[in-house]
Design an enzyme around this catalytic site. Sequence first.
Site, PDB file in Angstrom:
ATOM      1  N   ASP A  97      35.486  44.796  42.703  1.00 50.16           N
ATOM      2  CA  ASP A  97      36.122  43.504  42.470  1.00 50.16           C
ATOM      3  C   ASP A  97      37.300  43.729  41.526  1.00 50.16           C
ATOM      4  O   ASP A  97      37.426  44.798  40.919  1.00 50.16           O
ATOM      5  CB  ASP A  97      35.097  42.540  41.867  1.00 50.16           C
ATOM      6  N   LYS A 151      54.476  30.047  47.033  1.00 53.15           N
ATOM      7  CA  LYS A 151      54.789  31.051  46.013  1.00 53.15           C
ATOM      8  C   LYS A 151      55.682  30.481  44.918  1.00 53.15           C
ATOM      9  O   LYS A 151      56.500  31.192  44.343  1.00 53.15           O
ATOM     10  CB  LYS A 151      55.437  32.284  46.637  1.00 53.15           C
ATOM     11  N   ARG A 175      54.587  41.835  35.623  1.00 50.20           N
ATOM     12  CA  ARG A 175      54.612  40.825  36.678  1.00 50.20           C
ATOM     13  C   ARG A 175      55.776  39.890  36.400  1.00 50.20           C
ATOM     14  O   ARG A 175      55.873  39.313  35.321  1.00 50.20           O
ATOM     15  CB  ARG A 175      53.299  40.036  36.687  1.00 50.20           C
ATOM     16  N   THR A 176      56.628  39.711  37.390  1.00 52.93           N
ATOM     17  CA  THR A 176      57.855  38.953  37.167  1.00 52.93           C
ATOM     18  C   THR A 176      57.826  37.610  37.889  1.00 52.93           C
ATOM     19  O   THR A 176      57.229  37.465  38.958  1.00 52.93           O
ATOM     20  CB  THR A 176      59.078  39.755  37.654  1.00 52.93           C
ATOM     21  N   GLY A 233      38.927  38.003  45.488  1.00 53.65           N
ATOM     22  CA  GLY A 233      39.239  36.649  45.929  1.00 53.65           C
ATOM     23  C   GLY A 233      40.612  36.205  45.521  1.00 53.65           C
ATOM     24  O   GLY A 233      41.022  35.086  45.839  1.00 53.65           O
ATOM     25  N   ASP A 288      31.339  41.965  38.681  1.00 53.41           N
ATOM     26  CA  ASP A 288      30.790  41.328  37.480  1.00 53.41           C
ATOM     27  C   ASP A 288      30.353  39.895  37.705  1.00 53.41           C
ATOM     28  O   ASP A 288      29.758  39.285  36.823  1.00 53.41           O
ATOM     29  CB  ASP A 288      31.833  41.347  36.356  1.00 53.41           C
ATOM     30  N   ASN A 326      29.949  36.197  42.797  1.00 52.24           N
ATOM     31  CA  ASN A 326      30.610  36.402  44.081  1.00 52.24           C
ATOM     32  C   ASN A 326      30.547  37.855  44.537  1.00 52.24           C
ATOM     33  O   ASN A 326      30.882  38.157  45.684  1.00 52.24           O
ATOM     34  CB  ASN A 326      32.075  35.961  43.982  1.00 52.24           C
ATOM     35  N   ARG A 367      15.883  87.720  47.648  1.00 51.01           N
ATOM     36  CA  ARG A 367      16.525  86.507  47.148  1.00 51.01           C
ATOM     37  C   ARG A 367      17.561  86.830  46.086  1.00 51.01           C
ATOM     38  O   ARG A 367      18.674  86.279  46.096  1.00 51.01           O
ATOM     39  CB  ARG A 367      15.451  85.563  46.575  1.00 51.01           C
TER      40      ARG A 367
END
Length: 1530
Positions: A644, A824, A877-878, A958, A1088, A1091, A1351
């Site tokens: 996840d 978006k 992240r822009t 998700g 965690d 789901n 052996r």
Amino acid sequence: MAMQAHQEGSHVSTPKKRIRWATQRAKAATGSKKRYHILERLQRRTASGERKRVSADGSQTEGFPHEGSAEELEDQDTVQRRIFFNIPLPDNAKDEEGRPLMKFGRNKIRTAKYTPLSFVPRNLYFQFHNIANIYFLFVIVVGIFPIFGNPNPALSAVPLICIVFLTSVKDAIEDWRRTNLDDELNNSPVHRLTDWNNVNSSEDDVSLWRRVKKATTRGIASAYGFGKRRMGKKPEGGKGYTERAMDEPRLSIDTRPTNRHSMASSRTSFQSVDGHMGEESIQMTPVPSPQPGQGRMLGDQGLNPTHRPGSAAFSYEEGSLTLNNSDGVPATSSDGEHASDPAPTKFYGSILDPSNSAPGTARFKKDYWKSLKVGDFVRIYNEDQIPADIVILATSDPDGACYVETKNLDGETNLKVRQALHSGRKMKHAKDCERAAFILESGPPDPNLYSYSGVARWTQRYSSKSGEAAKEMAEPISINNLLLRGCSLRNTEWVLGVVAFTGQDTKIMLNSGMTPSKRSRIARDLNWNVIYNFVILFFMCLVSGIVEGVTWSQGDNSLDFFEFGGTASTPALDGFVNFWAAIILFQNLVPISLYISLEIIRLFQAFFIYSDTFMYYEKIDYPCTPKSWNILDDVGQIEYVFSDKTGTLTQNVMEFRKCSINGIPYGEAYTEAQAGMQRRQGINIEEEGAKVHKQIAEDRVKMLHDLRKMHDNPYLRDDELTFVAPDFISDLEGVSGLAQKQANEQFMLALALCHTVITERTPGDPPKIEFKAQSPDEAALVATARDCGFTVLGRSNDGIILNVLGEDREYTVLNTLEFNSSRKRMSAIIRMPDGKLTLFCKGADSVIYSRLKRGEQNELRKTTAEHLEMFAREGLRTLCIAKKDLDEDEYQTWNKDHDLAAAAIVDREDKLERVSDVMERDLTLLGGTAIEDRLQDGVPDTIALLGDAGIKLWVLTGDKVETAINIGFSCNLLNNDMDLIVFNVQDDRIETAAAELDKHLQSFGISGSDDELKAARKNHEPPGPTHAIVIDGDSLRLVLGEGLRQKFLLLCKKCKAVLCCRVSPAQKAAVVELVKTGLDVMTLSVGDGANDVAMIQKADIGVGIAGEEGRQAVMSSDYAIGQFRFLQRLILVHGRWSYRRVGEAIANFFYKNIVWTFALFWYQLYNDFDTSYLVDYTYILLFNLAFSSLPVIFMGVLDQDVSDKVSLAVPQLYRRGIERKEWTQTKFWTYMLDGIYQSAICFFMAYLVFAPANFVTFNGLNINDTKRVGVYVGCAAIVVVNIYVLINTYRWDWLMLLLVAFSILLVWFWTGVYGAASGSGFFHNAAPQVFGQLSFWVLTLLTVVICLGPRFAVKAFQKIYLPRDVDIIREQVRQGKFSYLDQYEAYVPPKITSPAASDFSQPLKPDQRTPIVVADDERPIYPPSVAATGTTHNPRSQNGSDGTDYSRNRLSLDQPIRPSFDRPRPSFDRMRNSMDRIRPSFEASNDFTSAALLTRMESSHSHESSPSQSQYASPLQSPSRPIHGISSLR
């Protein structure tokens, strides 16, 4: 409607105006009513905000359902479930005895496998799945009959009894933990309506079996309690948590321990204010007195606390406030007009029946979750978990809103808004529940978390005074009216609802599935090896029976004397009896002790895992907890890990780092991605990190000083500042001119106004503002605006209250156009204090650029795009921020279309999107933001380490596609070298999905055939890092169909990384099942939240992360850890050790049993297979129990080929487990053949000693009887097998040598002690007679040498001429090449010093466990973190560039540093310099969001003319008009 002024005493924002995708605006109450509402609750903490849940398919679920008459809803699907409230059941819904025909499941859930009644039979049933247990039970039964010659049948049963008992104890401990968690959940308190008739269930309809189970449970609980009392261990307080919770009064929201309010002031009884208030209000426990100033606030508004309308109820429905009479009919004033705004309010009706006389006996009482039934009324309070799937009737919020946290359901910590039914919002008390009369019609239980379809039907009746006739009404119920089990109520005082689904019918349980009974792969293969031994045993016994029968039939031999008078009177019967006697003699060939030995091995291994301090998470005091011991060896064979995202890979913490405003970059940060880029350029990142740390710490101090100097912001917290930009404060003061100052102000206003954040203000000195948002990005943006002086204080009835640099302002929010995955972007239309209308919009850079006004801001576009590109390369992240000034007439015309679209029932989402698209055009660019999504510690290193080990990681989340891709780049799952395949089927057709799959398969040169699948099953090599695939939930549903699943699987097999986004829990499980069964590989799932339970249970190994909130995943997992990074040691260290240990222990177990059994078998050649015993019977019983088990068990517990440090430093050693080479059928048969050879040596060496002549002891007696010869054979065999185990052990420490020596000495000791006893029979004094012979010791030595010589020679040849990876590494360890690891307590790969910007106020603290910096050349195996750099290329990533003078026509990489010309900007100059060095690599990039393409972008979304010149055209008149235009380049 009068606007309520902002109240300082209000501690929670209350956004009453909600312009949602699924509803029209619901205006708030009048100021007078609102203030009375505040007084009624005193310290009211109801939070409000608005965000619509985005469904798994990318579309959005509905908000308010649309109400209408019953006739409008008649065409719904066939109703599967009807629930009646205060309405008698119709005859067709009752059986002959008058009980309900429809039986609903209980709300009690059980994840445990056993109950007190079922434990013994079910556990025995599972244990006797082992064929060896069945075999030994059969042998015990056969041995009871004296005819088969078992000397001691009772003693023969001891091993099986011990094994079964110890295994059952282990299983009971495992399941007891699960049972305790189940009981804690089932016995959690909830307020349920009692003394009220729920016609949907019958109290006396309890089956006899349930009564027996209840009685058993009560008996066991009583016995357990009695035992604890006798031992003096009475629980604290005499009761547990759940018992005390049922007895103690419930603390209200405001009386719980908190630092938000003063508790010192005295309180006047609330009931004393007005007698009516005690009757009408929700009965809560005492709450603190109003804060200073609140009483004055109420008085200033002219509110009389003792006034309450007597006959009028208040409606908070659409439009302006309308007074309704008690029947729900709009009240009128004396002049006949409506008492409020003349705009009509839609009448939704009410499920309250005025003609229904309430008896008044019902009350809400604390009860257990397990007591809830379908049709019950429940009241949920703030911070409570939802006990069942509940339809919301009313909430403490006058608009019917409530807020839930769904972390336990979908893993997201952000809040979601849910709405009460319009027809139930007047309900408040228990007596209202008695008066409500309606029928809830619902579909069957459905696992889809994002959809629900139901309808409430009732007969709308009016009082006799109104004169109106009753009519049938109905109101649809959607997922937004449903609270799902497992969620938590937040920022809402209370919710009143009815139970629609319970227990196993709830969505969370439908997605969880039953707790599976998992068995390791080795255990499954072991049954086949046992069967092979059965076949060998059968032929041995068959030969014994046939030879014995034939010999008996011949007659005239010694057998006639020994068998004289026997039961078997015929040769056939004698052979038959001998067959079963041989089974008892050779019983050790099937190793029953192997199973108990494996249980002991796994128990110790589980203990070592639990005790590993390097997997202990101190923050929540949680060690790695094994919950299923029997599958630990599977952890060493994992090839695919399914993870996840939220809460598993990330902390779900967003921090604002940088921004670009009007072409000027602001912000200082040093991210992991930037450090990785510099490492590839040869820069010493330790020195660079220290330098940057010092610079940013100085800038932080300067910025805080300038902020305080400009405005002493009481809401600024120095330690929470993440945006470090002192030049921004200077420009905000006007140092760079008025234009830049205004641009900065507009930018911060956009951040502070364009959102749906819930604000919560805590009084104090200084006060504190907290933000609750559905998206953590949104909270980070608003928090940064607060830190810079643009503080969101709260919301008025229809606006937002801001404190702008010390000045309070109110901005009216007219519309909020919310974000979804297709748009978006998000917009808010604001009426500014000067009356002007402004639209603020934020969204993805490509979306915003395509909607900018044509022909304007060309230079700003180019500069901002360049900044965004650099931000993205730093792993941030822009978002782009834009605005648009609106004309009043244009807005009013558009708003009418928007209201029509919001009120539509058919195609509502499409219409709203078309309307919003019209307004979001011709935008003016303000700038861009850069936010860092904080990963958990060690996630990139862990993923890189697992990748080096050959493990493939898939992310199943998700979350939306964009978020997953960003996380993929941040955690090194994706890089620029990869070609990103975004699999998105727009038309939802299988044919389209098939065509897409075929197209991508052709690029790899495959077609998806069965032969290719067979080849893929055999190929365990990791794919090259060239491709990655991203797929959404809708497309995944198509490709998981029967016709496409194989092709999709083969396509994913070719990809280095796979990200599945917007997937439901059931889809996660389906993906795991597809890979596990399709490729026949070992899988591990880690998550965690609740789901993730389905995929955790579906995988071979399920790992739950015990986060700070929620334990659903842990409850159903096999192993529980505190952080994702602990997978390093769990898989690469403990998993690899366990698999190798178990595989070697099993092989040695089969070997030693074959040696012993065949040594007895060879003796039968010389006694006509009459199954007489060569050795004493105690030897047979103790061989596995004492003489040979300890070395094998401790080999499986403690053996190490390499240490844990080397295991992490050389993760490639794990690949042998992926290829399953530690336990194979070839290895099994090799050890079996070796055992047969050594058994022959052990017997025939002794036979050859006694064959020529007999030995005579000192007293003249010989020692050639079977018992003495058996001592020669048995002791030699035991010495051989123990030394053989020692040879196969890698780690020869003092304990292993001691155990081998002890096992050898024990057989000699037992021979002496037992032989000295008079009860030993013919074995009496065997020890002094045999041990006194030199031949015994010489024979033992020669036997050991001859047995083990081959052996030893083979192992020596293999290690010298055909060494395995581990042999080479072990040799390097001996050479000292890994001696640097000795400097560490336990090897933890050294980390890059790249502190977060938020930590730069604190000096760096060296890692106590890694104090010495290790040179890179001393770490040849462990790779550096892979980071996005300019030397890599990905045409679809967010890290490319193309085609401007900035990047083209540059032939040299040696570019000079390009400092900023206006002022030093260290972070910006550092990043741009890094990009200059690698500029030519951008030539090949064609990324849509690169600086070049963004700069040259124009769009059909923008109008050719200005807004004032254009004529507004309603999009609703042309539904066929495309929603999105196609971007074009000039």
